[in-house]
Design an enzyme around this catalytic site. Structure first.
Site, PDB file in Angstrom:
ATOM      1  N   GLY A 147      76.243  79.983  -4.097  1.00  0.00           N
ATOM      2  CA  GLY A 147      76.754  78.621  -3.958  1.00  0.00           C
ATOM      3  C   GLY A 147      75.622  77.649  -4.182  1.00  0.00           C
ATOM      4  CB  CYS A 157      72.694  83.866  -5.084  1.00  0.00           C
ATOM      5  SG  CYS A 157      71.692  82.493  -5.665  1.00  0.00           S
ATOM      6  CE1 TYR A 158      73.744  78.208   1.262  1.00  0.00           C
ATOM      7  CE2 TYR A 158      75.862  79.320   1.537  1.00  0.00           C
ATOM      8  CZ  TYR A 158      74.927  78.397   1.967  1.00  0.00           C
ATOM      9  OH  TYR A 158      75.166  77.655   3.081  1.00  0.00           O
ATOM     10  CG  HIS A 185      74.109  85.466  -9.539  1.00  0.00           C
ATOM     11  ND1 HIS A 185      75.094  85.049  -8.679  1.00  0.00           N
ATOM     12  CD2 HIS A 185      73.177  84.501  -9.533  1.00  0.00           C
ATOM     13  CE1 HIS A 185      74.777  83.882  -8.175  1.00  0.00           C
ATOM     14  NE2 HIS A 185      73.608  83.516  -8.671  1.00  0.00           N
ATOM     15  CD  GLU A 206      77.715  87.518  -9.348  1.00  0.00           C
ATOM     16  OE1 GLU A 206      77.044  88.465  -8.895  1.00  0.00           O
ATOM     17  OE2 GLU A 206      77.554  86.341  -8.982  1.00  0.00           O
ATOM     18  CB  SER A 243     103.625  77.260 -25.804  1.00  0.00           C
ATOM     19  OG  SER A 243     102.753  78.327 -25.468  1.00  0.00           O
ATOM     20  N   GLY A 244     105.130  80.190 -26.287  1.00  0.00           N
ATOM     21  CA  GLY A 244     104.993  81.381 -27.127  1.00  0.00           C
ATOM     22  C   GLY A 244     103.564  81.900 -27.102  1.00  0.00           C
ATOM     23  N   GLY A 245     102.655  81.132 -26.500  1.00  0.00           N
ATOM     24  CA  GLY A 245     101.278  81.611 -26.280  1.00  0.00           C
ATOM     25  C   GLY A 245     101.309  82.641 -25.155  1.00  0.00           C
ATOM     26  CG  ASP A 267      97.401  81.771 -20.851  1.00  0.00           C
ATOM     27  OD1 ASP A 267      97.148  82.973 -21.054  1.00  0.00           O
ATOM     28  OD2 ASP A 267      96.551  80.871 -20.951  1.00  0.00           O
ATOM     29  CB  SER A 268     103.561  79.505 -21.534  1.00  0.00           C
ATOM     30  OG  SER A 268     103.771  79.789 -22.893  1.00  0.00           O
ATOM     31  CB  SER A 269     104.481  84.750 -23.239  1.00  0.00           C
ATOM     32  OG  SER A 269     104.658  83.971 -24.393  1.00  0.00           O
ATOM     33  CE  LYS A 321      94.222  83.561 -23.463  1.00  0.00           C
ATOM     34  NZ  LYS A 321      94.894  82.281 -23.166  1.00  0.00           N
TER      35      LYS A 321
END
Ligand code: XMP
Length: 514
Positions: free
Chosen positions: A59, A86-87, A173, A175, A227-229, A231-233, A370
Site C-alpha cells: 500500500g 511490502c507495506y 512483491h 506477485e 455489445s457482442g464483446g 465482457d458483456s457477453s 481479462k
C-alpha cells in the site's frame, strides 16, 4: 464443499488484486477483503470457506502516517499463517515491535536480494534472487521472536519470519512477473506454510457470480447492454442463468457494426435462451451525424444517442436493475480506459452512464482479469469467436471512417474490414495480433483499373500487437498477406483504388484513427 481459502487484506496497493488472482491461479480460492476486517469476521467466514491464511498487501502509506491503515490488532494472534508484502511486511515488523524507518536509499524496481535462510516461504531459492521492490520505509530490525531470512544492499531485513508461528514478511512483491521466482514464493506460502489443498477451479466462480446476481436482483427485473464483446457477453449469460427472462439484453445496432454482426450475436445468444432485444437504430444515428466531421463530436453524438436508445428500452422492459460487464482493469485508475480517456472520449458499453435511476448496478465480473473472463466464457460454452475476439470500439466503424459518415462510406469500410479479417484469420496471424482492421480515409487518389483512369478512395490497413492497448506496435505482417488484402480490396470494392499500411506505433498514434 468448502474451498481452502487465503484472504488478501487490501491496504490500497496497486497489486493487491493481482495477489488474489495469482493465488487463484494455483487452484486455491482467494478473496480480497478490506484491510480492517475484524478477526471475528474472519472466523465467521470459516462457515463458508476454509480459511487457511492471510496476506497483508502492499500500500502507499507509511506505518508512521497519521492515517496509516492498520489491521485488527489481533490478526497475528489468530493462529493463521500470515504473509506481509511490502507495506504488509513493514506493518508486521512495526506491530511486533521491530524497528522500521525511512529508507536511506529508496529501492524501486528490480533488485537483487540475498537469501540468508532458504526456508518456509523462501524454500528452494538460490542465494541471490531478482525481485521487484518499491518502498520508502525499511525494516531495520525485528524483535527476538523473529529471525531475518533475507537482506539487500539497503534493506537489512528484506524478509523475516516468526521463529515459532507461521508469520512471514517480504519487502518485495512476489506477485509481479518481475520477481523471477515470485510464483515459487507464493506456492511455498500456500502449500508449505498454509498447507492448502488446491481444490478450487475457475468454473466455480460461475456459480458464485450467478448466486450474486440472484441475491442482488431478487424478484426484480434487470437490463444489460449487450455489445457482442466478451465482457458483456459473459455478463449476459451469467445474468440470464441467474434470473432467466427477468433479464432483457439489448443489442443496439447503430449501423457501424462489422459485417453480419447483429445476425452473429442473435445466433449465439439464441443458443443461451436469452431474452434479447435487437434495436435497429441505424437511420436514427446517421441522421444525428449528418454533416459532422469532427471525431470527438462524432464520438459524443454516438455515445449520447446510444444512451437514449438504451434508456427507451429499459423503460419498456420495466427494468429496475442494470447489469454491466465491468471487469477489474476497467476499475483501476491507471487502466487503459482512463489513460485513453484523456486522449479521446471512449464510448464503452461496460461503463454505460445513464440518467435512469436504477435501484442498483450489478457488476458480476468486477474482480476478474481479462484472461479469467476468457476462461469463464469458455466454461459457459460461449463460442471461440466470442472468447478470442479482437476488441472493437463502442462507436464501431464510425471511428474508422474519416470525415462525414455516409451509408456508402460505412459500407465500404465494412467490406474492407471483412476482407482484412478473413485474410488475417486465414494466415494464422490472428492470435498474435491485438487488433487488425481497415480504415476508410477521406483522401481520394488516382488509379488505373481495366486500362482506364480511376479515381477513388484510399483504404488504410492497421494491425497492431499489444498487451493492454496502452501502448502498441504496428505488426510486421508478411508482404504476401498484405498483398492478398490489397488485391482483394481493390478488386472487390470498386470505389477503392489504393491500399496503404499504417506503420505507426502507439504512441505517437492511437490504435484507432479517430
Ligand atoms: P486507442 O485508439 O485509444 O484505443 O489507442 C485503445 C483501445 O480501445 C479501443 N477503443 C474503444 N473501446 N469504446 C471502447 O470500448 C471506445 O469508444 C473505444 N475507442 C477505442 C480500441 O479499439 C483499442 O483497443
Amino acid at each position: 464443499m468448502k474451498y481452502d481459502t487465503v484472504l488478501v487484506l487490501d491496504f490500497g496497493g496497486q497489486y493487491c488484486h493481482l495477489i488474489g488472482r495469482r493465488i487463484r491461479e494455483f487452484g486455491v480460492y482467494s478473496e480480497v477483503v478490506p484491510h480492517d476486517i475484524k478477526t471475528e469476521e474472519i472466523k465467521r467466514l470459516n462457515e463458508k470457506f476454509n480459511i487457511k491464511g492471510v496476506v497483508l498487501s502492499g500500500g502507499p502509506a507509511s506505518v508512521f502516517g497519521a492515517n496509516a491503515p492498520k489491521p485488527d490488532g489481533k490478526i497475528l494472534d489468530l493462529g493463521l499463517p500470515v504473509l506481509g508484502l511490502c507495506y504488509g511486511h513493514q506493518l508486521i515488523a512495526h506491530m511486533a515491535g521491530g524497528k522500521v524507518g525511512t529508507a536511506k536509499k529508496r529501492e524501486y524496481g528490480a533488485t537483487y536480494v540475498f537469501i540468508d535462510k532458504p526456508i518456509g516461504v523462501l524454500k528452494d531459492l538460490n542465494k541471490r534472487e531478482k525481485v521487484w521492490m518499491s518502498h520508502g520505509d525499511t525494516v531495520f530490525s525485528v524483535p527476538k521472536e523473529y529471525e531475518v531470512l533475507a537482506h539487500t544492499e539497503n534493506s537489512p531485513v528484506a524478509a523475516f519470519r516468526h521463529k515459532e508461528k507461521p508469520i512471514y514478511g517480504l519487502q518485495w512483491h512476489p506477485e509481479v512477473v518481475h520477481t523471477e521466482k515470485g510464483m515459487q514464493m507464493l506456492s511455498n506460502f500456500l502449500f508449505e506454510v498454509c498447507q492448502c489443498k488446491a481444490n478450487w477451479r475457475m468454473e466455480d466462480v460461475i456459480e458464485r457470480m450467478i448466486e450474486e446476481v440472484k441475491a442482488e436482483v431478487g424478484e426484480g427485473k434487470a437490463i444489460i447492454a449487450l455489445s457482442g464483446g466478451i465482457d458483456s457477453s459473459v455478463a449476459t449469460v451469467i445474468a440470464a442463468r441467474a434470473i432467466g427472462d427477468r433479464l432483457t439484453a439489448v443489442f443496439v445496432d447503430h449501423g457501424f457494426m462489422r459485417e453480419n454482426e447483429p445476425e452473429f450475436v442473435k445466433n449465439v445468444f439464441q443458443g443461451f435462451k436469452v431474452n434479447l432485444v435487437m434495436v435497429n437504430a441505424r437511420e436514427r444515428f446517421l441522421k444525428k451525424l449528418k454533416g459532422v466531421v469532427d471525431p470527438e463530436e462524432k464520438r459524443k453524438i454516438i455515445g449520447e444517442e446510444f444512451i437514449r436508445v438504451f434508456e427507451e428500452e429499459a423503460a419498456k422492459a420495466g427494468a429496475e436493475y442494470l447489469i454491466q460487464g465491468t471487469i477489474y482493469p476497467d476499475r483501476i485508475e491507471s487502466g487503459f480506459r482512463k489513460f485513453s480517456d484523456k486522449i479521446k472520449t471512449h464510448h464503452n458499453v461496460a461503463g454505460l452512464p445513464t440518467r435512469i435511476k436504477f435501484k442498483k448496478i450489478v457488476e458480476p465480473l468486477r474482480d476478474l482479469y481479462k484472461d479469467e473472463v476468457r476462461k469463464v466464457a469458455k466454461a459457459l460454452g460461449l463460442p471461440d469467436e466470442i472468447v478470442f475476439r479482437q476488441p472493437f470500439p463502442g462507436p464501431g466503424l464510425a471511428v474508422r471512417v474519416m470525415g462525414e459518415l455516409t451509408a456508402e462510406k460505412i459500407e465500404i469500410a465494412r467490406k474492407a474490414d471483412k476482407i482484412v479479417r478473413e485474410e488475417i484469420e486465414k494466415s494464422g496471424l490472428k492470435r498474435k495480433l491485438w487488433q487488425y482492421f481497415a480504415i476508410l480515409t477521406d483522401t481520394k487518389a488516382t488509379g488505373v483499373k481495366g486500362d482506364a483512369r480511376a479515381y477513388g478512395y484510399v483504404v488504410a490497413i492497421r494491425a497492431v500487437e499489444s498487451r493492454e492497448a496502452m501502448t502498441a506496435t504496428f505488426a510486421r505482417i508478411p508482404y504476401t498477406v498484405l498483398e492478398k488484402i490489397s488485391t482483394r480490396i481493390t478488386n472487390e470494392i470498386p470505389e477503392v483504388v489504393r491500399v496503404v499500411y499504417d506503420v505507426t506505433h502507439k504512441p505517437p498514434a492511437t490504435i484507432e484513427w479517430e
